[in-house]
Write a protein that holds these residues in place. Structure first.
Motif, PDB file in Angstrom:
ATOM      1  N   GLN A   1      -5.178  -6.871   7.870  1.00  0.00           N
ATOM      2  CA  GLN A   1      -3.805  -6.559   7.548  1.00  0.00           C
ATOM      3  C   GLN A   1      -3.492  -6.955   6.267  1.00  0.00           C
ATOM      4  O   GLN A   1      -3.560  -8.177   6.101  1.00  0.00           O
ATOM      5  N   VAL A   2      -2.668  -6.110   5.360  1.00  0.00           N
ATOM      6  CA  VAL A   2      -2.146  -6.638   4.068  1.00  0.00           C
ATOM      7  C   VAL A   2      -0.745  -6.591   4.170  1.00  0.00           C
ATOM      8  O   VAL A   2      -0.288  -5.704   4.670  1.00  0.00           O
ATOM      9  N   GLN A   3      -0.213  -7.683   3.915  1.00  0.00           N
ATOM     10  CA  GLN A   3       1.390  -7.878   3.930  1.00  0.00           C
ATOM     11  C   GLN A   3       1.728  -7.587   2.247  1.00  0.00           C
ATOM     12  O   GLN A   3       1.016  -8.298   1.550  1.00  0.00           O
ATOM     13  N   LEU A   4       2.866  -6.837   2.191  1.00  0.00           N
ATOM     14  CA  LEU A   4       3.534  -6.710   0.735  1.00  0.00           C
ATOM     15  C   LEU A   4       4.753  -7.148   0.687  1.00  0.00           C
ATOM     16  O   LEU A   4       5.533  -6.850   1.544  1.00  0.00           O
ATOM     17  N   VAL A   5       5.182  -7.944  -0.399  1.00  0.00           N
ATOM     18  CA  VAL A   5       6.387  -8.793  -0.579  1.00  0.00           C
ATOM     19  C   VAL A   5       7.020  -8.222  -2.113  1.00  0.00           C
ATOM     20  O   VAL A   5       6.095  -8.338  -2.999  1.00  0.00           O
ATOM     21  N   GLU A   6       7.929  -7.725  -1.962  1.00  0.00           N
ATOM     22  CA  GLU A   6       8.591  -7.269  -3.262  1.00  0.00           C
ATOM     23  C   GLU A   6       9.603  -8.049  -3.704  1.00  0.00           C
ATOM     24  O   GLU A   6      10.044  -9.032  -3.017  1.00  0.00           O
ATOM     25  N   SER A  17      17.176  -2.972 -18.282  1.00  0.00           N
ATOM     26  CA  SER A  17      15.996  -2.922 -17.620  1.00  0.00           C
ATOM     27  C   SER A  17      15.813  -4.088 -16.424  1.00  0.00           C
ATOM     28  O   SER A  17      16.485  -5.233 -16.869  1.00  0.00           O
ATOM     29  N   LEU A  18      14.906  -3.826 -15.785  1.00  0.00           N
ATOM     30  CA  LEU A  18      14.448  -4.538 -14.738  1.00  0.00           C
ATOM     31  C   LEU A  18      13.124  -4.405 -14.485  1.00  0.00           C
ATOM     32  O   LEU A  18      12.661  -3.295 -14.209  1.00  0.00           O
ATOM     33  N   GLY A  19      12.233  -5.467 -14.104  1.00  0.00           N
ATOM     34  CA  GLY A  19      10.975  -5.383 -13.646  1.00  0.00           C
ATOM     35  C   GLY A  19      10.717  -5.791 -12.257  1.00  0.00           C
ATOM     36  O   GLY A  19      11.414  -6.961 -11.734  1.00  0.00           O
ATOM     37  N   LEU A  20      10.221  -4.833 -11.334  1.00  0.00           N
ATOM     38  CA  LEU A  20      10.005  -5.258  -9.837  1.00  0.00           C
ATOM     39  C   LEU A  20       8.570  -5.428  -9.663  1.00  0.00           C
ATOM     40  O   LEU A  20       7.531  -4.928 -10.477  1.00  0.00           O
ATOM     41  N   SER A  21       7.990  -6.376  -8.636  1.00  0.00           N
ATOM     42  CA  SER A  21       6.700  -6.728  -8.459  1.00  0.00           C
ATOM     43  C   SER A  21       6.663  -6.580  -6.922  1.00  0.00           C
ATOM     44  O   SER A  21       7.545  -6.996  -6.135  1.00  0.00           O
ATOM     45  N   CYS A  22       5.233  -6.193  -6.656  1.00  0.00           N
ATOM     46  CA  CYS A  22       4.822  -6.178  -5.170  1.00  0.00           C
ATOM     47  C   CYS A  22       3.646  -6.903  -5.124  1.00  0.00           C
ATOM     48  O   CYS A  22       2.588  -6.703  -5.732  1.00  0.00           O
ATOM     49  N   PHE A 101      -5.103   9.357   4.228  1.00  0.00           N
ATOM     50  CA  PHE A 101      -4.428   9.138   5.854  1.00  0.00           C
ATOM     51  C   PHE A 101      -4.887   7.766   6.128  1.00  0.00           C
ATOM     52  O   PHE A 101      -4.794   7.970   7.773  1.00  0.00           O
ATOM     53  N   GLY A 102      -5.361   7.040   5.487  1.00  0.00           N
ATOM     54  CA  GLY A 102      -5.843   5.669   6.101  1.00  0.00           C
ATOM     55  C   GLY A 102      -4.429   4.923   6.545  1.00  0.00           C
ATOM     56  O   GLY A 102      -3.326   4.873   6.417  1.00  0.00           O
ATOM     57  N   ARG A 103      -4.906   3.578   6.726  1.00  0.00           N
ATOM     58  CA  ARG A 103      -3.688   2.558   7.074  1.00  0.00           C
ATOM     59  C   ARG A 103      -2.835   2.547   5.893  1.00  0.00           C
ATOM     60  O   ARG A 103      -3.360   2.474   4.938  1.00  0.00           O
ATOM     61  N   GLU A 104      -1.567   2.374   6.256  1.00  0.00           N
ATOM     62  CA  GLU A 104      -0.596   2.003   5.350  1.00  0.00           C
ATOM     63  C   GLU A 104       0.139   0.824   5.497  1.00  0.00           C
ATOM     64  O   GLU A 104       0.259   0.212   6.428  1.00  0.00           O
ATOM     65  N   TYR A 105       0.788   0.444   4.505  1.00  0.00           N
ATOM     66  CA  TYR A 105       1.683  -1.042   4.450  1.00  0.00           C
ATOM     67  C   TYR A 105       2.941  -0.704   3.795  1.00  0.00           C
ATOM     68  O   TYR A 105       2.846   0.062   2.536  1.00  0.00           O
TER      69      TYR A 105
END
Length: 116
Positions: A1-6, A17-22, A101-105
């Protein structure tokens, strides 16, 4: 299981301008990534995509202004946003999927506010 944090959201003036990171908690090398934008009162919509192989796609509204990139060594996916407009205001979500179609996060999102 992968967790994503923005991260990286905030308040910026129009034209700025602005930069986002995940940041992912595990390896991202097999994952295709997207950034979604949800404006206030509207549905979440796809705005940028980067495949596991580094191929990028953008919706017309952000083409030429936003750049999506990935760093598999750091397990991060970035969205660099420029020439920001008030209509870019909203919550930005990072989304990853293995294959078609695989697992999504999903991440929990980060707020961006563009003032006029």
């Amino acid at each position: 299981q992968v967790q994503l944090v923005e991260s990286g959201g905030g308040l910026v003036q129009a034209g700025g301008s602005l930069g986002l990171s995940c940041a992912a908690s595990g390896s991202i090398s097999d994952i295709n990534f997207d950034w979604y934008h949800q404006a206030p009162g509207k549905q979440r919509g796809l705005i940028a995509r980067i495949t596991r192989g580094g191929i990028t796609e953008y919706v017309d509204s952000v083409k030429g202004r936003f750049t999506i990139s990935r760093d598999n060594a750091k397990n991060t996916v970035d969205l660099q946003m420029g020439s920001l407009k008030p209509e870019d205001t909203g919550v930005y979500y990072c989304h990853g999927r293995i294959g078609l179609f695989g697992r999504e996060y999903w991440g929990k999102g980060t707020q961006v506010t563009v003032s006029s």
